[in-house]
Design a protein around this motif. Sequence first.
Motif, PDB file in Angstrom:
ATOM      1  N   PRO A 177      28.951  80.571 -12.237  1.00  0.00           N
ATOM      2  CA  PRO A 177      29.854  80.280 -13.183  1.00  0.00           C
ATOM      3  C   PRO A 177      30.494  79.060 -13.244  1.00  0.00           C
ATOM      4  O   PRO A 177      30.707  78.807 -11.885  1.00  0.00           O
ATOM      5  CB  PRO A 177      30.975  81.547 -13.034  1.00  0.00           C
ATOM      6  N   ALA A 178      30.605  78.515 -14.086  1.00  0.00           N
ATOM      7  CA  ALA A 178      31.294  76.966 -14.222  1.00  0.00           C
ATOM      8  C   ALA A 178      32.709  77.166 -13.988  1.00  0.00           C
ATOM      9  O   ALA A 178      33.292  77.952 -14.817  1.00  0.00           O
ATOM     10  CB  ALA A 178      30.902  76.253 -15.141  1.00  0.00           C
ATOM     11  N   ASP A 179      33.301  76.434 -12.835  1.00  0.00           N
ATOM     12  CA  ASP A 179      34.900  76.615 -12.966  1.00  0.00           C
ATOM     13  C   ASP A 179      35.416  75.504 -13.690  1.00  0.00           C
ATOM     14  O   ASP A 179      36.579  75.635 -14.147  1.00  0.00           O
ATOM     15  CB  ASP A 179      35.304  76.320 -11.622  1.00  0.00           C
ATOM     16  N   LEU A 180      34.591  74.393 -13.831  1.00  0.00           N
ATOM     17  CA  LEU A 180      35.170  73.365 -14.514  1.00  0.00           C
ATOM     18  C   LEU A 180      34.291  72.636 -15.570  1.00  0.00           C
ATOM     19  O   LEU A 180      33.151  72.533 -15.019  1.00  0.00           O
ATOM     20  CB  LEU A 180      35.839  72.333 -13.707  1.00  0.00           C
ATOM     21  N   VAL A 181      34.299  72.257 -16.681  1.00  0.00           N
ATOM     22  CA  VAL A 181      33.512  71.577 -17.301  1.00  0.00           C
ATOM     23  C   VAL A 181      34.247  70.097 -17.756  1.00  0.00           C
ATOM     24  O   VAL A 181      35.424  70.285 -18.219  1.00  0.00           O
ATOM     25  CB  VAL A 181      33.183  72.211 -19.004  1.00  0.00           C
ATOM     26  N   ILE A 182      33.667  68.969 -17.403  1.00  0.00           N
ATOM     27  CA  ILE A 182      34.183  67.887 -17.585  1.00  0.00           C
ATOM     28  C   ILE A 182      33.547  66.773 -18.522  1.00  0.00           C
ATOM     29  O   ILE A 182      32.363  66.783 -18.296  1.00  0.00           O
ATOM     30  CB  ILE A 182      34.685  67.142 -16.025  1.00  0.00           C
ATOM     31  N   THR A 183      34.247  66.210 -19.387  1.00  0.00           N
ATOM     32  CA  THR A 183      33.590  65.373 -20.325  1.00  0.00           C
ATOM     33  C   THR A 183      34.171  63.951 -20.242  1.00  0.00           C
ATOM     34  O   THR A 183      35.575  63.992 -19.746  1.00  0.00           O
ATOM     35  CB  THR A 183      33.459  66.072 -21.619  1.00  0.00           C
TER      36      THR A 183
END
Lengths: 263, 318
Positions: free
Chosen positions: A114-120
């Motif tokens: 599972p991704a804890d954080l998505v950064i863009t």
Amino acid sequence: MNIVVCVKYVPDAQAERTFDASDNTTDRENVDGLLSELDEYAVEAALKLVEESEGEVTVVTVGPDDAADAIKKALQMGAHKGVHVKDDAIHGSDAIATSLVLAEAIKKLSAEAPADLVITGMASTDGTMGVVPTMLAERLGLPAVTYASELTVDGGKATIHRDGDTSTQTVEASLPALVSVTDQINEPRYPSFKGIMAAKKKPVQQWGLADLGIDAGQVGLDAAWSKVDAFAARPPRSKGEIVTDDGDGGTKLAEFLTSRKFI
Amino acid sequence: MAEVLVLVDHADGAVRKTTSELLTIARRLGEPSAVFVGTGFEAAKEALAKFGAAKVYRAEAPEVTQYLVVPQAELLAKLVEEKSPAAVLVPASTEGKEIAARLAVKTGSGLITDAVDVQAGDGGAKTTQSVFAGSYTVEATVTHGTPIIAVKPNSATPEEAPAAAADEVVDFAPSDLARGATVTDTQPKAASGRPELTEAAIVVSGGRGTAGDFSPVEAFADALGAAVGASRAAVDAGWYPHSSQVGQTGKQVSPQLYVACGISGAIQHRAGMQTSKTIVAVNKDNEAPIFELVDFGVVGDLFKVLPQATSAVEAAKG
């Protein structure tokens, strides 16, 4: 901490960017491309976070063959692995369809870890709409803390500072969350020689629409919910009057402004 | 006539100029209905009526400002479903574009951002955008769902058209997701007393050539009643705040008059100002690329040229 960073391969803003006259889409064939400058800040922000604690940074991009270069650059900077979603049917996708593809790719990644954080980044340097991060959050059901000029992650929460016009705000969201970052947040590193060599051995998965369970009819130019009807190069500005200051440059400037009724 | 929803941009009821521009544009497409979220409606009502809002849908949820954009998107989605408007217009601010992005996904609608013009067309609202650092103009239409259009400031001249601004309270409570991103602290910035950068009719900007001293730039701006901007080089050097940066990664401005002082005119900067109506530059380097764009240029030292011009402007004003 697992972090997914979404990046885009864009035509170089220093080059003469144009459109493909056959379908009114951005010309990505005849203009050299690179990792969108604004996405380097997102990669750097992710690398800093995992260096402070632990975790893995996965870089995801959607684009044609050449877009692999954007992943390569991020891996050279230090990201751990990459995902390249490419499919001929994706050509001409609007922001809405792009966010769908990214969302499904992140869901597939999250099924493994599972991704804890998505950064863009805050926006791409070609389309410059700045809406994909928020659309992605909407599709993933995540809170979005956007335009971060500072980012800290602690105790299951992401806290950002954003520098607004009339105020600076502190905003927090519980993880998992999406964060978009501005060019004020850090100074992206240059890939080191060691990083460049190491990147060659890092895994890059290639997924097509079928791998993501997306029907080709949901993406691409024909499925776009907005349509470019026409494009035109802006006529070059006619060269104006240039004077050299001989002690009366300011006076001449004021005279020009008066003649144009600005004074 | 079909309704056109206009999201009101305001601070405690003080309506910003962009809203009167959006109401003016909305009248080309149908009958404007303003959507007011937050507190201060009584103060806003007169301005909304003056520029043609026939109706005002309002949700005075005081907690809305504690959360980022999602409550506004949810309220608009509810109204889109109930009212089937011809279009939804929002300001093309960072917030407005985020609201539009969520609204587009929620309602299955096409989205156009940063429109510099919107006109009625055969296939619905026809938009014009300026792209690739202002080197191209693009005409586009939304082909699916309800057109959602984020419109840039200064895209229309506000025209008065008195209407009722009949208000209707909308029963609305933000979802749990909307409460997911919480504003825990807000530090107001000291007001400069100058116009807002993206809305100003005149912008005077300084760059590397100021060497960190913006006083002549500010003095000239104040003489002209202008906003002050800065190039990325000046911001990166810490001479001026990022919120004043004009360029690709800062503000995109389109004033009547743009004055670039000590700014070379790199693509990064041009992306933020190239669509200005009249462009003037002062720069020591006669080969600076900014001179390719100008209507009038002075090759000279801004520390000499600007104070002289400032005096001349002040003298002319009497």
